[in-house]
Design a protein around this motif. Structure first.
Motif, PDB file in Angstrom:
ATOM      1  N   ASP A   4       0.850  -1.193   0.000  1.00 14.86           N
ATOM      2  CA  ASP A   4       0.000   0.000   0.000  1.00 14.86           C
ATOM      3  C   ASP A   4       0.884   1.241   0.000  1.00 14.86           C
ATOM      4  OD1 ASP A   4      -1.536   2.255   1.489  1.00 14.86           O
ATOM      5  OD2 ASP A   4      -3.100   0.813   1.005  1.00 14.86           O
ATOM      6  N   SER A   5       0.542   2.217  -0.816  1.00 14.54           N
ATOM      7  CA  SER A   5       1.427   3.371  -0.980  1.00 14.54           C
ATOM      8  C   SER A   5       1.495   4.271   0.242  1.00 14.54           C
ATOM      9  CB  SER A   5       1.034   4.192  -2.211  1.00 14.54           C
ATOM     10  OG  SER A   5      -0.351   4.415  -2.281  1.00 14.54           O
ATOM     11  N   ALA A   6       0.656   4.051   1.246  1.00 21.20           N
ATOM     12  CA  ALA A   6       0.810   4.805   2.499  1.00 21.20           C
ATOM     13  C   ALA A   6       2.140   4.474   3.176  1.00 21.20           C
ATOM     14  CB  ALA A   6      -0.351   4.524   3.446  1.00 21.20           C
ATOM     15  N   ILE A   7       2.817   3.424   2.731  1.00 18.95           N
ATOM     16  CA  ILE A   7       4.141   3.118   3.255  1.00 18.95           C
ATOM     17  C   ILE A   7       5.109   4.267   2.994  1.00 18.95           C
ATOM     18  CG2 ILE A   7       5.080   1.996   1.193  1.00 18.95           C
ATOM     19  CD1 ILE A   7       6.307  -0.128   3.000  1.00 18.95           C
ATOM     20  N   LEU A   8       4.807   5.092   1.988  1.00 22.59           N
ATOM     21  CA  LEU A   8       5.681   6.212   1.647  1.00 22.59           C
ATOM     22  C   LEU A   8       5.643   7.335   2.681  1.00 22.59           C
ATOM     23  CD1 LEU A   8       5.165   6.382  -2.213  1.00 22.59           C
ATOM     24  CD2 LEU A   8       7.213   5.674  -0.982  1.00 22.59           C
ATOM     25  N   LEU A   9       4.790   7.212   3.683  1.00 23.37           N
ATOM     26  CA  LEU A   9       4.898   8.111   4.832  1.00 23.37           C
ATOM     27  C   LEU A   9       6.280   8.001   5.465  1.00 23.37           C
ATOM     28  CD1 LEU A   9       1.410   7.595   6.509  1.00 23.37           C
ATOM     29  CD2 LEU A   9       2.246   9.727   5.487  1.00 23.37           C
ATOM     30  N   ARG A  10       6.916   6.847   5.301  1.00 21.22           N
ATOM     31  CA  ARG A  10       8.267   6.639   5.841  1.00 21.22           C
ATOM     32  C   ARG A  10       9.302   7.492   5.108  1.00 21.22           C
ATOM     33  NH1 ARG A  10       9.508   2.173   8.641  1.00 21.22           N
ATOM     34  NH2 ARG A  10      11.314   1.603   7.358  1.00 21.22           N
ATOM     35  N   ALA A  11       8.946   7.980   3.926  1.00 23.78           N
ATOM     36  CA  ALA A  11       9.851   8.823   3.150  1.00 23.78           C
ATOM     37  C   ALA A  11       9.383  10.274   3.132  1.00 23.78           C
ATOM     38  CB  ALA A  11       9.949   8.297   1.720  1.00 23.78           C
ATOM     39  N   THR A  12       8.472  10.609   4.061  1.00 23.05           N
ATOM     40  CA  THR A  12       7.856  11.936   4.097  1.00 23.05           C
ATOM     41  C   THR A  12       8.172  12.604   5.428  1.00 23.05           C
ATOM     42  OG1 THR A  12       6.025  11.033   2.782  1.00 23.05           O
ATOM     43  CG2 THR A  12       5.651  13.160   3.819  1.00 23.05           C
ATOM     44  N   THR A  13       8.308  13.902   5.429  1.00 20.57           N
ATOM     45  CA  THR A  13       8.452  14.639   6.679  1.00 20.57           C
ATOM     46  C   THR A  13       7.109  14.639   7.400  1.00 20.57           C
ATOM     47  OG1 THR A  13      10.165  16.052   5.739  1.00 20.57           O
ATOM     48  CG2 THR A  13       9.059  16.847   7.722  1.00 20.57           C
ATOM     49  N   LEU A  14       7.098  14.134   8.621  1.00 16.04           N
ATOM     50  CA  LEU A  14       5.857  13.926   9.369  1.00 16.04           C
ATOM     51  C   LEU A  14       5.703  14.944  10.488  1.00 16.04           C
ATOM     52  CD1 LEU A  14       6.045  10.045   9.646  1.00 16.04           C
ATOM     53  CD2 LEU A  14       4.529  11.361   8.163  1.00 16.04           C
ATOM     54  N   PRO A  15       4.469  15.175  10.923  1.00 17.91           N
ATOM     55  CA  PRO A  15       4.253  16.050  12.081  1.00 17.91           C
ATOM     56  C   PRO A  15       4.795  15.398  13.346  1.00 17.91           C
ATOM     57  CG  PRO A  15       2.207  14.965  11.468  1.00 17.91           C
ATOM     58  CD  PRO A  15       3.196  14.649  10.377  1.00 17.91           C
ATOM     59  N   PRO A  16       5.133  16.186  14.364  1.00 16.82           N
ATOM     60  CA  PRO A  16       5.715  15.618  15.592  1.00 16.82           C
ATOM     61  C   PRO A  16       4.718  14.721  16.319  1.00 16.82           C
ATOM     62  CG  PRO A  16       5.168  17.934  15.905  1.00 16.82           C
ATOM     63  CD  PRO A  16       4.984  17.652  14.439  1.00 16.82           C
ATOM     64  N   PRO A  17       5.219  13.756  17.090  1.00 16.93           N
ATOM     65  CA  PRO A  17       4.322  12.853  17.823  1.00 16.93           C
ATOM     66  C   PRO A  17       3.593  13.560  18.957  1.00 16.93           C
ATOM     67  CG  PRO A  17       6.616  12.407  18.379  1.00 16.93           C
ATOM     68  CD  PRO A  17       6.630  13.392  17.263  1.00 16.93           C
ATOM     69  N   LEU A  18       2.375  13.082  19.215  1.00 13.46           N
ATOM     70  CA  LEU A  18       1.558  13.569  20.319  1.00 13.46           C
ATOM     71  C   LEU A  18       1.027  12.370  21.100  1.00 13.46           C
ATOM     72  CD1 LEU A  18      -0.658  16.280  18.529  1.00 13.46           C
ATOM     73  CD2 LEU A  18       1.266  16.715  20.065  1.00 13.46           C
ATOM     74  N   GLY A  19       0.748  12.568  22.381  1.00 11.95           N
ATOM     75  CA  GLY A  19       0.029  11.544  23.124  1.00 11.95           C
ATOM     76  C   GLY A  19       0.780  10.875  24.247  1.00 11.95           C
ATOM     77  N   GLY A  20       2.079  10.937  24.256  1.00  7.89           N
ATOM     78  CA  GLY A  20       2.819  10.426  25.403  1.00  7.89           C
ATOM     79  C   GLY A  20       2.775   8.939  25.610  1.00  7.89           C
ATOM     80  N   GLY A  21       2.757   8.153  24.523  1.00 10.52           N
ATOM     81  CA  GLY A  21       2.883   6.708  24.659  1.00 10.52           C
ATOM     82  C   GLY A  21       1.668   6.001  25.198  1.00 10.52           C
ATOM     83  N   ARG A  22       0.479   6.424  24.804  1.00 11.49           N
ATOM     84  CA  ARG A  22      -0.750   5.785  25.267  1.00 11.49           C
ATOM     85  C   ARG A  22      -1.260   4.785  24.226  1.00 11.49           C
ATOM     86  NH1 ARG A  22      -3.798   7.685  29.270  1.00 11.49           N
ATOM     87  NH2 ARG A  22      -5.753   7.431  28.126  1.00 11.49           N
TER      88      ARG A  22
END
Length: 306
Positions: free
Chosen positions: A101-119
């Motif tokens: 699935d081409s959503a795998i290319l998120l791995r080659a994209t600049t992503l927004p910072p993580p949120l949520g603190g490991g929940r």
């Protein structure tokens, strides 16, 4: 060349990744509103009712069984790569085209910072979000609710920041897996949404072990036991009327107990590092070849270094 994907009102997370991702992976102006060529992106969008005359460039899309298989041999299709081996088989195409699935290319994209603190987070299918009472279920279970109809960028941040993803939405699992967040698949309540999971899983050599959750209200119970979507306003009103309230409350409580138990004792899944790296590299290479064939320049705009 027009970016083409399933557009729903309200929006659906898996489909809206298209609008976020592709413009970060191809040069500016590569995608426009010219409908003489269609750029088919993320989703089960290989339908038999797509327009016949445009050239259709397939970029990791899948066949979901929502229509008859399209005739991809009629001269109007350019299949760059496919979501998985079941799609290749159904369309009569070379299995080597089944990358991921081409959503795998998120791995080659600049992503927004993580949120949520490991929940732990839970995402229903967008139809279950509309039919069910999953926000109430998550509140009782002490689990963060991710509404697939919400903002795509915010959802990406929350998945990145999660410890565990429990999801009925296939692209919840696909994105979690791409971002290396362990995930637990939930068997979709509506049976027609189930087969496409296997298509993606096989592309990454994942043996699916889906869990089940009980319905969160009477409308979902109807959907589960009849196999019908239950979209009509009359049925919605009946299942949510005041006489149904005590039963709906009990169903929310039962679903919350099951969800909490799954979060504590369920068996998370994750594709192998070698498999995800290989599929990412092949997807990047396939996209680059296509863009170079059209522009004589690599598809590097907005791409992060890997």
């Amino acid at each position: 060349m027009k970016l083409t994907y399933f557009r729903n009102t309200p929006a659906n997370f898996g489909d809206e990744i298209n609008a976020f991702m592709w413009h970060n992976l191809v040069p500016p102006g590569f995608l426009d509103e010219d409908e003489t060529e269609l750029f088919l992106g993320i989703g089960s969008i290989l339908w038999d009712h797509l327009p016949k005359s445009p050239i259709k460039h397939v970029m990791g899309s899948g066949f979901g069984g929502y229509t008859a298989p399209p005739d991809v041999h009629d001269g109007s299709w350019n299949v760059v790569w496919l979501r998985g081996p079941i799609t290749a088989e159904k369309l009569g195409l070379d299995p080597s085209l089944a990358i991921c699935d081409s959503a795998i290319l998120l791995r080659a994209t600049t992503l927004p910072p993580p949120l949520g603190g490991g929940r732990t987070v839970f995402m229903p299918h967008f139809e279950s979000a509309a039919r069910g009472s999953w926000q109430k279920v998550c509140a009782l279970a002490g689990i963060d609710y991710l509404d697939p109809r919400g903002d795509c960028v915010e959802l990406l941040s929350k998945i990145r920041g999660a410890r565990l993803m429990i999801t009925e939405a296939m692209h919840g699992a696909i994105v979690a897996d791409a971002l290396r967040v362990p995930w637990i698949p939930i068997l979709p309540f509506f049976p027609q949404h189930r087969a496409k999971w296997e298509d993606w899983a096989r592309s990454l050599a994942v043996t699916l072990s889906p869990a089940t959750l009980p319905p969160s209200n009477l409308l979902e119970t109807y959907t589960l036991f009849t196999g019908l979507p239950g979209k009509g306003q009359r049925s919605r009103a009946m299942f949510r009327s005041w006489p149904a309230a005590p039963v709906n409350k009990a169903l929310v409580y039962r679903a919350a107990l099951s969800l909490r138990r799954l979060a504590e004792k369920g068996a998370p899944q994750l594709s192998g590092d070698a498999e995800i790296d290989r599929a990412t590299e092949r997807s990047v290479e396939a996209l680059d070849r296509f863009v170079r064939s059209r522009t004589a320049a690599p598809a590097a705009a907005g791409r992060k270094e890997r």
